[in-house]
Design a protein around this motif. Structure first.
Motif, PDB file in Angstrom:
ATOM      1  N   PRO A 111      76.845  69.531  57.912  1.00  0.00           N
ATOM      2  CA  PRO A 111      76.551  68.187  57.462  1.00  0.00           C
ATOM      3  C   PRO A 111      76.655  67.248  58.686  1.00  0.00           C
ATOM      4  O   PRO A 111      76.990  67.770  59.698  1.00  0.00           O
ATOM      5  N   ALA A 140      73.493  66.939  49.597  1.00  0.00           N
ATOM      6  CA  ALA A 140      73.592  65.895  50.510  1.00  0.00           C
ATOM      7  C   ALA A 140      74.935  64.995  50.203  1.00  0.00           C
ATOM      8  O   ALA A 140      75.586  64.491  51.137  1.00  0.00           O
ATOM      9  N   TYR A 192      66.220  57.626  52.425  1.00  0.00           N
ATOM     10  CA  TYR A 192      67.349  58.139  51.469  1.00  0.00           C
ATOM     11  C   TYR A 192      66.873  59.680  51.433  1.00  0.00           C
ATOM     12  O   TYR A 192      67.362  60.600  51.288  1.00  0.00           O
ATOM     13  N   GLU A 242      71.369  55.060  48.624  1.00  0.00           N
ATOM     14  CA  GLU A 242      70.691  55.836  47.759  1.00  0.00           C
ATOM     15  C   GLU A 242      70.058  54.926  46.543  1.00  0.00           C
ATOM     16  O   GLU A 242      70.447  54.165  45.922  1.00  0.00           O
ATOM     17  N   VAL A 284      82.506  65.742  56.652  1.00  0.00           N
ATOM     18  CA  VAL A 284      82.574  65.577  55.228  1.00  0.00           C
ATOM     19  C   VAL A 284      83.289  64.225  55.084  1.00  0.00           C
ATOM     20  O   VAL A 284      84.533  63.890  55.241  1.00  0.00           O
ATOM     21  N   GLN A 327      69.777  66.661  55.313  1.00  0.00           N
ATOM     22  CA  GLN A 327      71.247  67.249  55.236  1.00  0.00           C
ATOM     23  C   GLN A 327      71.312  68.717  54.485  1.00  0.00           C
ATOM     24  O   GLN A 327      72.240  69.251  54.313  1.00  0.00           O
ATOM     25  N   VAL A 337      77.542  64.242  46.728  1.00  0.00           N
ATOM     26  CA  VAL A 337      78.183  64.368  45.476  1.00  0.00           C
ATOM     27  C   VAL A 337      78.882  63.325  45.012  1.00  0.00           C
ATOM     28  O   VAL A 337      79.898  63.161  45.511  1.00  0.00           O
ATOM     29  N   GLY A 351      78.341  65.482  61.147  1.00  0.00           N
ATOM     30  CA  GLY A 351      79.135  66.638  61.256  1.00  0.00           C
ATOM     31  C   GLY A 351      80.475  66.687  60.574  1.00  0.00           C
ATOM     32  O   GLY A 351      80.927  67.600  60.491  1.00  0.00           O
ATOM     33  N   LEU A 387      84.049  58.651  43.305  1.00  0.00           N
ATOM     34  CA  LEU A 387      84.249  59.135  44.579  1.00  0.00           C
ATOM     35  C   LEU A 387      82.776  59.922  45.179  1.00  0.00           C
ATOM     36  O   LEU A 387      82.382  60.902  44.464  1.00  0.00           O
ATOM     37  N   SER A 388      82.449  59.292  46.321  1.00  0.00           N
ATOM     38  CA  SER A 388      80.932  59.986  46.805  1.00  0.00           C
ATOM     39  C   SER A 388      81.418  60.884  47.976  1.00  0.00           C
ATOM     40  O   SER A 388      82.167  60.233  48.754  1.00  0.00           O
ATOM     41  N   ILE A 389      81.112  62.000  48.073  1.00  0.00           N
ATOM     42  CA  ILE A 389      81.590  63.271  48.765  1.00  0.00           C
ATOM     43  C   ILE A 389      79.994  63.480  49.600  1.00  0.00           C
ATOM     44  O   ILE A 389      79.209  63.867  48.940  1.00  0.00           O
ATOM     45  N   TYR A 390      80.101  63.185  51.076  1.00  0.00           N
ATOM     46  CA  TYR A 390      78.760  63.528  51.723  1.00  0.00           C
ATOM     47  C   TYR A 390      79.048  64.041  53.017  1.00  0.00           C
ATOM     48  O   TYR A 390      80.107  63.584  53.781  1.00  0.00           O
ATOM     49  N   GLY A 391      77.947  64.410  53.781  1.00  0.00           N
ATOM     50  CA  GLY A 391      78.248  64.767  55.219  1.00  0.00           C
ATOM     51  C   GLY A 391      77.626  63.520  56.134  1.00  0.00           C
ATOM     52  O   GLY A 391      76.570  63.043  55.949  1.00  0.00           O
ATOM     53  N   TRP A 392      78.523  63.532  57.045  1.00  0.00           N
ATOM     54  CA  TRP A 392      77.902  62.257  58.134  1.00  0.00           C
ATOM     55  C   TRP A 392      78.413  62.541  59.383  1.00  0.00           C
ATOM     56  O   TRP A 392      79.604  62.854  59.483  1.00  0.00           O
ATOM     57  N   GLU A 403      82.612  54.267  45.361  1.00  0.00           N
ATOM     58  CA  GLU A 403      81.173  53.400  44.957  1.00  0.00           C
ATOM     59  C   GLU A 403      81.151  53.170  43.474  1.00  0.00           C
ATOM     60  O   GLU A 403      81.709  53.744  42.670  1.00  0.00           O
TER      61      GLU A 403
END
Lengths: 112, 112, 112
Positions: free
Chosen positions: A112, A34, A99, B86, B52, A106, A36, B50, B43-48, B57
């Motif tokens: 995503p 979800a 969360y 989170e 990435v 996800q 990283v 549809g 660096l936060s990488i996430y799906g939102w 943070e």
């Protein structure tokens, strides 16, 4: 809640930020993670063939579910250049319900 | 030792250092956390929706007890600007006894 | 797999990088830890004698086994200048088998 739905924290390290970003992108795009977090560089100190070594690495904190951890570890090992990459799965005891639900949604296998 | 007395590690992220410091101050002042470590930016990488996404943070590692985690999560959610922050609670298996006792004493509800 | 063979994650903080490196070197050389990651400086916010304090520290993530954690915590406390150093042991649920085996081999008491 079946065990597969438990959220877990997977930790690993990548040799550089570029590769860490690529791994993170693939894991999120494929619905294996979800989120990283890629941390600031760490100094990894370890023993290798009788010597204490030190390398700079990028820490990765990966949020997924227990049920997806097998597929995630496979993808991470495939994308990782090391022969023996560090991949550890930590249990999550509790968390903010919205969360936890978001992580589950996800990683249910859809986009995503 | 009752489960409430078990020390736990709560992890979260804040959008910036100023807010992270404010959250940490309130959690410690209100006896909800013994200690909060604010990490270097991640660096936060996430799906939102549809896509990435990637955001910077500040990671927060928060030490408290199982018994205080509910009140802590409520305060953290109240102080946090995200709709779905989170907040994950990790179990602690063991630790240095004097440190575990210090965390318990700090979060028993009295002032820091 | 006996509980002693379970891999665990030990987290601690050192007051500066030089000491963190020294602690990491000793833990790896003595076969108490397979790997130690030294992170970028964190700001630790905590309560001490009625005041909220803030100190810069170096986070340490230490990979070892449940069986070695006692000897590791003793060495860490001995090497650490604080009277009450933070030392927490987190359980590891799962991981990449080759990596888990490497951690076990590295901490079986022989040289790194």
């Amino acid at each position: 809640m079946s065990r597969d739905d438990d959220v877990v924290l997977v930790i690993s390290n990548a040799p550089d930020l570029l590769l860490a970003k690529r791994i993170a992108h693939v894991l999120v795009e494929e619905g294996l993670a979800a989120c990283v977090n890629l941390g600031a560089p760490v100094l990894s100190i370890y023993g290798w063939q009788g010597e204490v070594q030190g390398d700079a690495e990028i820490p990765m904190w990966i949020k997924t579910t227990a049920g997806r951890r097998g597929a995630l570890m496979e993808a991470l090992a495939r994308l990782h250049p090391y022969e023996v990459p560090e991949i550890l799965v930590l249990p999550v005891l509790d968390g903010a319900a919205p969360y936890l639900d978001w992580v589950r949604a996800q990683t249910r296998g859809n986009e995503p």
